[in-house]
Design an enzyme around this catalytic site. Structure first.
Site, PDB file in Angstrom:
ATOM      1  N   CYS A 190      -8.555  28.206  94.996  1.00 37.34           N
ATOM      2  CA  CYS A 190      -9.589  27.944  93.988  1.00 37.34           C
ATOM      3  C   CYS A 190      -9.596  26.469  93.600  1.00 37.34           C
ATOM      4  CB  CYS A 190      -9.354  28.829  92.768  1.00 37.34           C
ATOM      5  SG  CYS A 190     -10.522  28.509  91.453  1.00 37.34           S
TER       6      CYS A 190
ATOM      7  N   CYS B 249     -10.290  25.736  89.894  1.00 31.02           N
ATOM      8  CA  CYS B 249      -9.149  26.048  89.011  1.00 31.02           C
ATOM      9  C   CYS B 249      -8.063  24.975  89.144  1.00 31.02           C
ATOM     10  CB  CYS B 249      -8.492  27.376  89.372  1.00 31.02           C
ATOM     11  SG  CYS B 249      -9.600  28.708  89.731  1.00 31.02           S
ATOM     12  N   ASP B 250      -7.760  24.573  90.370  1.00 34.75           N
ATOM     13  CA  ASP B 250      -6.554  23.767  90.616  1.00 34.75           C
ATOM     14  C   ASP B 250      -6.831  22.335  91.054  1.00 34.75           C
ATOM     15  OD1 ASP B 250      -5.077  26.043  90.053  1.00 34.75           O
ATOM     16  OD2 ASP B 250      -5.066  26.705  92.148  1.00 34.75           O
TER      17      ASP B 250
END
Ligand code: NAP
Length: 298
Positions: free
Chosen positions: A131, A134-135
């Site tokens: 992701c 997200c990261d």
């Protein structure tokens, strides 16, 4: 209590089904093992959903959640382990409870497909991610690679190109499954390098991924990177439903145009269903159809 409809999965298809189910006057329970929203939560920008020029995936999902909850859908954050059929009623068992309903809509989506390489699991969260939104920020000014040729990979690479020093886009073919518009945007980026006809073959790192091996046509080489983002599609998780629904060769649930499975009162909607196109708009279409079909179950 016997619910009219139990929906398994709180992604786009499931929450759309909840909206239509509650508006049809039915009692609706949504069971979601993680946070509601499904895969679209990870999309930085959704720009192909009719009626919205641009909206973040997180906002889109929150709006659906807010709408479904406001209409009276009940959410329980429990992972489903089994379903059962007693004719006019169905049971859904989670790790905590067993619920009863007149109908079930399976909208369980799919999970990220891994590369299947040795050490991939061990290095996940240690340089490997599924992701980018997200990261990605953990890799600010660093060197990353994205694997895949679909819209997720293209979108991830675009997102990372604004964060990272250098981004490699590794794809096993020389043409992309994702939208040409996104490929064109990536080609304009100075810090994005395309590695086509290429596959990641090995991962190196003890506590943290630091290098990957790549096979590109006849050439083998290594690439030093800080982060690897895997975006090679999804795989369904429908085995727990296989006692009551038929699965195709890929593990997707076979259902007809009304989203009916082989068991009366059990429907399938969204990415978990066997079909050729999986888009946000097809997930909402499925959710709508499944709920209106389920609403007819007495
Ligand atoms: P996808 O469209 O299924 O693409 C998966 C990609 O991974 C393909 O390019 C495939 O290569 C490659 N691949 C599959 N298995 C592989 C393996 N073992 N090793 C290396 N490469 C592999 O998946 P997705 O990109 O996650 O998209 C899923 C759906 O969501 C699509 O319908 C997409 O349009 C949609 N989506 C929309 C948005 C948006 O509109 N904002 C964002 C993301 C996704 P081949 O092409 O060679 O098969």
């Amino acid at each position: 209590m016997i619910y009219d409809i139990i929906i398994i999965g709180g992604g786009t298809a499931g929450m759309t089904a909840a909206i239509y189910g509650t508006r049809a006057g039915k009692s609706v329970l949504i069971l979601e093992g993680e946070t509601p929203g499904g895969q679209i939560v990870n999309a930085a920008h959704v720009e192909n959903y009719p009626g919205f020029k641009s909206i973040s995936g997180a906002d889109f999902a929150f709006n659906l959640f807010d709408q479904a909850k406001g209409l009276g859908a009940v959410f329980a954050y429990e992972a489903v382990t089994a379903i059962g059929d007693n004719g006019d009623t169905k049971t859904v068992t989670t790790q905590q409870n067993t619920y009863t309903s007149k109908s079930i809509i399976i909208a369980a989506g799919a999970k990220n497909r891994p590369l299947g390489l040795e050490d991939e699991e061990r290095l996940t969260g240690r340089g490997i991610s599924y992701c980018a939104t997200c990261d990605g920020n953990f890799f600010r000014d660093k060197v990353t690679a994205v694997v895949g040729g679909g819209n997720t990979a293209l979108e991830d690479a675009l997102f990372l190109s604004n964060v990272c020093k250098q981004v490699y886009l590794i794809h096993r073919r020389d043409s992309f499954r994702g939208e040409q518009h996104r490929v064109d945007l990536l080609r304009e980026k100075q810090n994005v390098t395309f590695l086509l006809n290429a596959r990641v073959t090995k991962l190196f790192g003890e506590d943290q991924l630091h290098t990957i091996a790549i096979q590109q046509e006849e050439t083998e080489k290594t690439l030093d990177i800080d982060g690897l983002f895997v975006a090679i599609g999804q795989i369904p998780q429908n085995q727990i439903f296989a006692n009551l629904v038929d699965l195709d060769q890929g593990g997707y649930i076979i259902a007809d145009e009304a989203c009916r499975t082989k068991t009366k009162g059990i429907f399938a909607a969204g990415d978990c269903r066997a079909k050729t196109i999986r888009q946000l708009s097809t997930a909402t279409a499925d959710g709508t159809i499944a709920a209106l079909s389920a609403a007819q179950v007495e």
